[in-house]
Design an enzyme around this catalytic site. Structure first.
Site, PDB file in Angstrom:
ATOM      1  N   SER A 238      -6.560 -13.693  -3.563  1.00 55.93           N
ATOM      2  CA  SER A 238      -7.138 -13.057  -4.566  1.00 55.93           C
ATOM      3  C   SER A 238      -8.226 -11.990  -4.131  1.00 55.93           C
ATOM      4  O   SER A 238      -7.523 -10.879  -3.583  1.00 55.93           O
ATOM      5  CB  SER A 238      -7.904 -14.160  -5.388  1.00 55.93           C
ATOM      6  OG  SER A 238      -8.535 -13.464  -6.665  1.00 55.93           O
ATOM      7  N   ASP A 458       0.197 -14.796 -12.890  1.00 53.98           N
ATOM      8  CA  ASP A 458      -1.137 -14.252 -12.764  1.00 53.98           C
ATOM      9  C   ASP A 458      -1.510 -13.003 -13.511  1.00 53.98           C
ATOM     10  O   ASP A 458      -0.775 -11.995 -13.480  1.00 53.98           O
ATOM     11  CB  ASP A 458      -1.430 -14.328 -11.255  1.00 53.98           C
ATOM     12  CG  ASP A 458      -3.067 -13.984 -11.000  1.00 53.98           C
ATOM     13  OD1 ASP A 458      -3.758 -14.205 -11.792  1.00 53.98           O
ATOM     14  OD2 ASP A 458      -3.129 -13.309 -10.036  1.00 53.98           O
ATOM     15  N   HIS A 516      -1.958 -17.853 -10.550  1.00 53.38           N
ATOM     16  CA  HIS A 516      -2.712 -17.199  -9.285  1.00 53.38           C
ATOM     17  C   HIS A 516      -2.878 -17.965  -7.905  1.00 53.38           C
ATOM     18  O   HIS A 516      -2.461 -17.569  -6.979  1.00 53.38           O
ATOM     19  CB  HIS A 516      -4.157 -17.099  -9.917  1.00 53.38           C
ATOM     20  CG  HIS A 516      -5.048 -16.149  -9.076  1.00 53.38           C
ATOM     21  ND1 HIS A 516      -5.057 -15.056  -8.674  1.00 53.38           N
ATOM     22  CD2 HIS A 516      -6.114 -16.809  -8.267  1.00 53.38           C
ATOM     23  CE1 HIS A 516      -5.980 -14.604  -8.053  1.00 53.38           C
ATOM     24  NE2 HIS A 516      -6.436 -15.628  -7.548  1.00 53.38           N
TER      25      HIS A 516
END
Length: 652
Positions: A238, A458, A516
């Protein structure tokens, strides 16, 4: 991505929160004083909290660095107590390589990755017990999970009394001199960091400086890790799309300075032998990825349409218009180059320009998607998403667990102080010295393997943007990489887990049916990808030795978009007290606030929530399952819940 900033405290009875939540006294820790600096030390404790495999050791602890203006080249008038959790490899730890794991945020704890993605155990829905993860990344690799920068997770500057609001998802410094207030479902007490935004790193580059000093101490002086294999890798996720390239390139630069004797200070001359950088669903550079935030909600492989083509086109126009997102990013970067060349973020004018760029890009890109009420981390799920379940927060609240860890602070999986510090200087709008894509190119030129891995459900750091980053790099292998086709990622005899483009040491992988946190959705696929990269095998089959075949390139289609996916069923709703704002309905939040909610093991049993509506779709997009025999983990997997107030600047 960002999670709720909850402090985990004890709630032992149904329907009440009466127990005092402070950690028990720290006992039984080993203290190792640095032989290079009497003010530096490591404290740690061996335990079997998560890794229960016989003969496999694990340790939790802190590296303690004192206030010192000379450590980072910037004013650092605060203590740094950085938490780590080290797991030996289940197989041959003496000869196994080591990987650092870092979650993003900025401000998110790496316990997210440990308990929700790739650690040795899953947390069960009682928030008390564990189940062995057979797909743990420490099967063949020594794993070092680090909470960074300062004040994240179990890391702290100074011990501070705090309260936590489960309703507002906020931590506040508290004065308990007149007594500790009674706890209830909406207000909890505990011990945390100071919450001072200046008592932590304020940007990605300063965080790199800090983690390098941690690494110098840990790899030289932690007595329980003396391997025959000195290779070190960094895997991250991320906002780690910025952390990973910046940290790894900083490590490599410092290695070069040690070798040419630019660095000569005793205790700071340990070579960190970099092997691999892995980035999972990374938000790397908005200049490459911004348009994907407009495209992905409208045009994805699941046939989900969060908004119309007209809305998509309007967002792209806003990005490109004069004084729009791209213009402001360019102005920020030019201002930073001139006014903050060393990336200290101590120039108020530059900070203001970059913070405005950060904020405005959030507005252009995120607000249209918010209206769709879909999951940021899984576009096929509703916004109030109970999957991945956040049971690890309750688990880490147990007094017995905190005692076994030797932690003087309660757990907080998101640091408001770090978030405020990074966003206040507009960190996401800035590059570092080379730019983050430049860092990746530098690492590849230095012989470091780089893997970009993206789950295809995601939104927040979506695979379309990640693919653009992979194609936009400028290094000696650029053209060969671009010419490589996509090949199937063969996970087992019946399952293809994704598609990979690879040339030599560089790869981009789209993982099917994953949000994600890819390893939480597809643990077997993720482990195969991880181990193939770590042990120099091709990602597609795991059969070819890339170290002996540097000119290897995958063959196949130019694009992966022709492979469509079916929308999965919506998960059953679960309102979890320590993730209330991300998993609970307004009715349930009201019940928590007024004390009428019935709670069992942190789960709100009454009032109950109804299942959300399926995501909107278009009949013009054909859908087909990418393959049969899915290796998705069904249960029990601990995952995250998100906040309805999430904006682009917050990442896991």
């Amino acid at each position: 991505m960002r999670l709720a900033a909850s402090i985990a405290v004890a709630l032992p009875v149904i329907g009440a929160a009466s127990a005092q939540g402070f950690p028990p006294p720290v006992m039984g820790v080993t203290v190792v004083k640095s032989k290079y600096d009497e003010n530096v030390k490591i404290t740690y404790k061996e335990n079997d909290i998560c890794e229960t495999t016989e003969g496999v050791r694990s340790f939790t602890g802190h590296v303690h660095l004192p206030p010192d203006n000379d450590y980072f080249g910037v004013y650092q008038n605060y203590s740094i107590n950085t938490f780590f959790w080290f797991f030996e490899a289940r197989e041959d730890p003496k000869n196994a390589p080591l990987s650092i794991w870092l979650n993003g945020g900025p401000g998110s704890s790496s316990m997210i990755g440990l308990f929700q993605e790739n650690g040795p155990c899953w947390i069960n829905d009682d928030s008390k017990s564990t189940t062995n993860n057979s797909f743990s990344w420490n099967n063949r690799v020594n794993m070092l999970y680090i909470d960074q920068p300062n004040q994240v997770g179990f890391s702290y500057d100074e011990l501070t009394n705090i309260t936590y609001s489960t309703i507002n998802d906020t931590i506040s410094v508290a004065d308990f001199s007149s007594g500790v207030p009674a706890q209830n479902l909406s207000t909890l007490v505990g011990t945390g960091s100071s919450q001072k935004p200046w008592a932590t790193a304020n940007n990605t580059v300063n965080a790199a400086r800090s983690i390098w000093h941690f690494a110098q101490v840990w790899f030289q002086e932690f007595p329980e890790h003396k391997p025959n294999n000195n290779k070190i890798s960094i895997w991250t996720e991320s906002y780690g799309g910025r952390y990973g390239p910046s940290f790894a390139s900083y490590f490599q630069e410092q290695n070069e300075k040690i070798k040419n004797h630019t660095i000569t200070k005793e205790g700071e001359m340990h070579i960190l032998n970099l092997d691999t950088l892995g980035v999972i669903n990374g938000c790397i550079d908005l200049m490459f990825q911004a348009e994907s935030y407009a495209e992905f909600p409208y045009n994805n492989t699941y046939g989900i349409t969060a908004y119309t083509k007209e809305k998509r086109d309007a967002i792209i126009r806003d990005i490109h218009r004069p004084d729009g997102c791209f213009d402001k990013l360019a102005k920020c970067r030019e201002a930073a180059k001139e006014g903050d060349p060393h990336f200290y973020s101590n120039n108020a004018t530059v900070n203001a320009i970059c913070a405005e760029a950060n904020s405005d890009c959030d507005k252009y890109l995120m607000e249209p998607f918010q209206e769709a009420n879909l999951g940021y981390y899984d576009i096929a799920h509703p916004l109030q998403d109970p999957f991945p379940p956040p049971f690890f927060k309750g688990f880490l609240s147990q007094s017995s667990v905190l005692s076994d860890m030797g932690s003087p602070v309660n757990f907080s999986h998101y640091s408001q102080a770090v978030g405020k510090s990074f966003h206040g200087v507009g960190d996401y709008a800035r590059p570092d010295v080379r730019g983050f894509t430049g860092d990746i190119a530098y690492l590849l030129e230095s012989g470091v393997k780089v893997a970009l891995v993206y789950g295809d459900r995601d939104y927040i750091c979506n695979w379309l943007g990640g693919e653009q980053v992979s194609l936009g790099l400028n290094y000696t292998g650029t053209e060969a990489f671009r010419k490589a086709g996509y090949a199937d990622v063969k996970v087992n005899s019946s399952y293809v887990g994704g598609l990979v483009r690879q040339h030599g040491n560089f790869s981009f992988t789209r993982v099917f049916e994953a949000g994600h946190e890819v390893p939480g959705y597809q643990p077997e696929t993720s482990l195969k990808i991880f181990e193939r990269i770590m042990f120099n095998k091709d990602i597609a089959t795991g059969e070819l030795d890339i170290a002996q075949k540097q000119d290897y390139g995958t063959t196949g289609t130019e694009s992966t978009f022709q492979v469509k996916n079916e929308i999965p069923p919506s998960p059953e709703p679960t309102c979890y007290l320590l993730s209330a704002d991300g998993t609970c309905t307004p009715e349930q939040l009201n019940a928590i606030e007024n004390g009428t909610a019935v709670v069992e093991n942190y789960i709100i049993k009454s009032p109950a929530a109804s299942k959300g509506n399926p995501p909107p779709t278009t009949t013009s997009s054909p859908t087909a399952s990418p393959t049969a025999g899915s290796a998705m983990l069904k249960a029990p997997v601990a995952m995250l819940a998100i906040s309805a107030l999430t904006v682009l600047a917050f990442y896991l």
